[in-house]
Design a protein around this motif. Structure first.
Motif, PDB file in Angstrom:
ATOM      1  N   TYR A  86      -2.903  -0.017  -9.099  1.00 24.21           N
ATOM      2  CA  TYR A  86      -3.965   0.455  -8.847  1.00 24.21           C
ATOM      3  C   TYR A  86      -4.516   2.080  -8.433  1.00 24.21           C
ATOM      4  N   GLU A  87      -4.458   2.850  -8.660  1.00 22.75           N
ATOM      5  CA  GLU A  87      -5.272   4.520  -7.931  1.00 22.75           C
ATOM      6  C   GLU A  87      -6.047   4.710  -7.704  1.00 22.75           C
ATOM      7  N   PHE A  88      -6.527   5.408  -6.029  1.00 21.28           N
ATOM      8  CA  PHE A  88      -7.991   5.323  -5.889  1.00 21.28           C
ATOM      9  C   PHE A  88      -8.216   6.585  -5.254  1.00 21.28           C
ATOM     10  N   ASP A  89      -9.065   7.805  -5.602  1.00 21.40           N
ATOM     11  CA  ASP A  89      -9.212   8.888  -4.615  1.00 21.40           C
ATOM     12  C   ASP A  89      -9.773   8.899  -3.193  1.00 21.40           C
ATOM     13  N   LYS A  90     -10.039   9.236  -2.902  1.00 21.56           N
ATOM     14  CA  LYS A  90     -10.325   9.791  -1.145  1.00 21.56           C
ATOM     15  C   LYS A  90     -11.450   8.284  -0.738  1.00 21.56           C
ATOM     16  N   ASN A  91     -12.285   8.112  -1.750  1.00 24.29           N
ATOM     17  CA  ASN A  91     -13.336   7.549  -1.593  1.00 24.29           C
ATOM     18  C   ASN A  91     -13.268   6.345  -2.193  1.00 24.29           C
TER      19      ASN A  91
ATOM     20  N   LYS B  67       0.864  -1.405  -0.226  1.00 22.26           N
ATOM     21  CA  LYS B  67       0.329  -0.442  -0.055  1.00 22.26           C
ATOM     22  C   LYS B  67       0.578   1.073  -0.059  1.00 22.26           C
ATOM     23  N   ASP B  68       0.837   2.000  -0.949  1.00 20.87           N
ATOM     24  CA  ASP B  68       1.474   3.037  -0.982  1.00 20.87           C
ATOM     25  C   ASP B  68       0.517   4.595  -1.096  1.00 20.87           C
ATOM     26  N   GLY B  69       0.300   5.405  -0.353  1.00 17.79           N
ATOM     27  CA  GLY B  69      -0.716   6.422   0.176  1.00 17.79           C
ATOM     28  C   GLY B  69      -2.632   6.082  -0.317  1.00 17.79           C
ATOM     29  N   ASN B  70      -2.410   6.189  -1.320  1.00 14.33           N
ATOM     30  CA  ASN B  70      -4.336   5.870  -1.868  1.00 14.33           C
ATOM     31  C   ASN B  70      -3.924   4.797  -3.006  1.00 14.33           C
ATOM     32  N   ASN B  71      -2.594   4.385  -3.281  1.00 18.41           N
ATOM     33  CA  ASN B  71      -2.392   3.459  -4.717  1.00 18.41           C
ATOM     34  C   ASN B  71      -2.395   2.387  -3.622  1.00 18.41           C
TER      35      ASN B  71
END
Length: 356
Positions: free
Chosen positions: A175-180, A152-156
């Motif tokens: 896999y990049e995600f936003d805050k939600n 896990k790398d921040g939100n990624n």
């Protein structure tokens, strides 16, 4: 008193070193036997197996140091008792406290040596040994799952199918995600190498997920900024118990930032700080055996008892670590409890001998 101090320190130090060499030789022999199963894989021959065993030796030095101090002190005290040297010392006005201080000086030297080996030599030698073995046998560094390594790398969320010994990444999926935690993009790369402060990816395919469409970009190379560093990948090569305190602290900080569980590494960090003090505790534990049943118990008996106590200490350490992880105990409690128990036992026996 100076002559007496030199004599006692010399005898105890020599015995501790002899016991340590014997234990290291025994464990290295077992390592070599275990490596025989891997001979013939790719370029892994007998010379590389011997080199692997040699590079693993500092780890054994770190493990057996407290046991060697305990057995060496008990052996020395047994020899002193056998030739009535302890009685002569006591009659000459040398108190039990004076003898304890002399032996604690030896324990302090081996405490510092344990810390230095654990911090400076073992992490480096273990990493070199694992890299050499993995490269020679054409293996990969680690695979937590069949799909590879997940980080896990921040939100990624990053998936790496293979990590080579030189920290080159193969088949990378980001896999990049936003805050939600809505999926924004996915990136796939054939390989990646670290350059100064970024990863250089090759053969990159990036997919963008928008409201009503999906776009795909292809590129031969791309830069990837990430909190993941080659140093963090050392955890794949070296067990937490073999890592340096600084690397453990850095990795704990990385896991904390990414809101991941850190208990195992916190226990390993506290154990790294406390374990060297075990040499001092073993000196205190060994002292009473020099005065209890001086003629009834021979040197060989005391050596056997010392080995059993050392094995018991190592077992207790492992048991409390696993119990702490299972029951979510405070890391400091899991790491320090065996040492405290042995210290209390040594002090209680010393008090009994002094009263007697």
């Amino acid at each position: 008193m100076k002559i007496l101090s030199r004599y006692v320190l010399k005898e105890v130090t020599v015995n501790v070193l002899l016991i340590m060499l014997a234990l290291i030789a025994m464990f290295s022999f077992f390592d070599l036997i275990q490596e025989l199963d891997s001979l013939g894989k790719a370029n892994y021959g007998l010379s590389r197996a011997a080199l692997f065993v040699l590079l693993s030796a500092p780890g054994h030095v770190y493990d057996v140091m407290p046991v060697a101090v305990l057995v060496g002190c008990m052996m020395s005290l047994g020899q002193f008792a056998r030739y009535s040297e302890l009685i002569v010392l006591r009659v000459s006005g040398v108190s039990l406290i004076n003898i304890s201080v002399l032996l604690l000086k030896v324990g302090l030297v081996f405490t510092m040596l344990t810390f230095l080996v654990g911090e400076l030599i073992t992490p480096f030698s273990e990493k070199m040994a694992q890299r050499m073995r993995i490269k020679a046998t054409d293996s990969v560094v680690a695979q937590d799952f069949r799909s590879g390594l997940w980080v896990k790398d921040g939100n990624n969320f990053v998936n790496v199918e293979e990590v080579l010994p030189d920290a080159t990444l193969l088949n990378i999926h980001v896999y990049e995600f936003d805050k939600n935690f809505k999926l924004l993009t996915t990136s796939n790369a054939k390989s990646g190498q670290f350059k100064e402060d970024y990863w250089q990816l090759k053969e990159v395919s990036k997919t963008f997920f928008e409201h009503d469409a999906i776009h795909v970009n292809q590129s031969a190379e791309a830069r990837w900024q990430s909190l993941i560093r080659p140093e963090l990948l050392n955890v794949l090569l070296v067990l937490p118990e073999r890592m340096s305190a600084w690397n453990l602290y850095s990795y704990i900080d990385h896991l904390t930032i990414n809101k991941q569980k850190t208990t195992r590494y916190e226990v390993a960090l506290w154990a790294k700080l406390i374990y060297p003090l075990a040499s001092l505790v073993m000196v205190i534990l060994a002292l009473p055996f020099g005065f209890i049943q001086q003629r009834a118990a021979g040197v060989s008996t005391k050596v056997f008892v010392g080995i059993m106590l050392g094995v018991m200490y190592q077992i207790l350490n492992r048991v409390f670590v696993h119990l702490g992880l299972l029951n979510d105990w405070p890391p400091l409690f899991s790491a320090i409890t065996p040492t405290i128990l042995f210290l209390m036992a040594g002090v209680a026996m010393l008090y009994y001998v002094e009263r007697k």
